[in-house]
Design an enzyme around this catalytic site. Structure first.
Site, PDB file in Angstrom:
ATOM      1  N   THR A 149      36.111 -15.364  61.069  1.00 53.92           N
ATOM      2  CA  THR A 149      35.982 -14.395  60.233  1.00 53.92           C
ATOM      3  C   THR A 149      34.824 -13.978  59.448  1.00 53.92           C
ATOM      4  O   THR A 149      34.108 -15.202  58.869  1.00 53.92           O
ATOM      5  CB  THR A 149      36.576 -13.768  59.277  1.00 53.92           C
ATOM      6  OG1 THR A 149      38.122 -14.327  60.218  1.00 53.92           O
ATOM      7  CG2 THR A 149      36.903 -12.794  58.440  1.00 53.92           C
ATOM      8  N   ARG A 177      48.338  -9.557  67.343  1.00 53.90           N
ATOM      9  CA  ARG A 177      48.663 -10.484  66.287  1.00 53.90           C
ATOM     10  C   ARG A 177      47.351  -9.987  65.148  1.00 53.90           C
ATOM     11  O   ARG A 177      46.517  -9.554  65.792  1.00 53.90           O
ATOM     12  CB  ARG A 177      47.838 -11.221  66.724  1.00 53.90           C
ATOM     13  CG  ARG A 177      48.089 -12.890  65.760  1.00 53.90           C
ATOM     14  CD  ARG A 177      46.336 -13.111  65.815  1.00 53.90           C
ATOM     15  NE  ARG A 177      45.814 -14.524  65.561  1.00 53.90           N
ATOM     16  CZ  ARG A 177      45.466 -14.824  64.585  1.00 53.90           C
ATOM     17  NH1 ARG A 177      44.292 -13.735  64.336  1.00 53.90           N
ATOM     18  NH2 ARG A 177      45.482 -15.691  63.882  1.00 53.90           N
TER      19      ARG A 177
END
Length: 316
Positions: A149, A177
């Site tokens: 991320t 998800r």
């Protein structure tokens, strides 16, 4: 004092821009969005934005979030498909009174109504990785371990703080998800009166410790950013190992409202990038745990050379 800290060396170029903006007096909201969008738009980062790796159905689903540390306003999207720059959609949602966290078709409808750019986010290069993974793992579509991320915490000259995250999540994940990145308190948290934090790693485990909020809470009771990061990460890592024998990847960066920063990780060679008023040229650091403390060193010239060589090869 101004400053900005970001996860992973992929943030280096974007922090050069962010540092220039902050030095010129730009606000933390505009700066952090600009910086995250730079990462989202680069097609050869496999875990963020355009070029991000797809889910098990070969669809790119994006998660992103934005938080204003002055007002504590939060906006987030999950499983967003076919729109560029999900972090901009998240920022827009933070300005709404309610409905601040939208997912899937609801997030896409909101983005469309508000005239955000439609874009097929699946690149030919990402399709190639997908086909390769299918061939290697024909029996079970298991998630790939890499899930980096981009997360940033920003402080401007006026003392305002913001944070933002963006990711395509686990490669080969189940459709729908959503990890920690758009979840307030887990993937991100910021309070201009204290500081902010952002996490990267295995979202399912980061959410078990509400890791970013815990770091800000620890800073609020007097811990430095470095102390807070170490205490939160190592405690959660220890708890997970004691209770089930293993812990997923946990990495965090943090900055307080004085521009002091810290990071902690349970993986090897976690990279981060920092720019501050005292060191305006962004510096890439590499972090490793030594016992219950971190060893954080500027990346060596060889490390940086290898990084740029790998990025250049990706363009071919």
């Amino acid at each position: 004092m101004w400053g900005i800290i970001a996860t992973w060396s992929m943030s280096l170029d974007s922090l050069k821009i962010a540092g220039q903006m902050l030095a010129a007096g730009k606000n933390a909201g505009e700066t952090v969005i600009t910086a995250v969008k730079e990462v989202e738009n680069f097609p050869f980062y496999k875990s963020v934005g355009y070029g991000g790796l797809p889910n098990e159905n070969q669809e790119v689903e994006l998660d992103a979030a934005y938080m204003n540390g002055d007002t504590l306003a939060i906006g987030a999207v999950g499983a967003l498909k076919d729109f560029a720059n999900p972090v901009s959609v998240a920022q827009k949602l933070s300005q709404e009174k309610v409905n601040n966290f939208l997912v899937g078709p609801g997030a896409e409808k909101y983005a469309s109504i508000n005239n955000f750019q439609r874009k097929n986010m699946l690149t030919e290069r990402a399709k190639g990785f997908y086909r390769q993974q299918i061939q290697q793992d024909s029996q079970t579509k298991r998630p790939y371990a890499g899930h980096d991320t981009v997360g940033m915490v920003c402080l401007d000259q006026q003392g305002k703080m913001t944070t933002a995250t963006s990711t395509s999540g686990l490669f080969m994940k189940k459709a729908g998800r959503v990890g920690d990145s758009p979840v307030a308190g887990s993937g991100f948290y910021v309070d201009s009166q204290v500081g902010g934090a952002s996490a990267t790693g295995l979202g399912e485990d980061i959410m078990k410790g509400c890791l970013s909020y815990e770091i800000v809470r620890l800073m609020s009771v007097g811990k430095t950013p470095q102390e807070a990061c170490e205490q939160a990460v190592f405690h959660l890592d220890q708890q997970l190992r004691q209770r089930r024998g293993t812990a997923g990847d946990l990495s965090v960066v943090a900055m307080d409202n004085r521009g002091r920063w810290g990071c902690a990780t349970n993986i090897n060679d976690f990279s981060l990038v920092v720019a501050t008023q005292t060191s305006p040229d962004p510096i890439v650091y590499v972090a490793n745990a030594v016992g219950q403390h971190m060893e954080i060193k500027p990346a060596s010239p060889q490390w940086l050379e290898n990084y740029f060589a790998a990025r250049g090869a990706a363009k071919q």
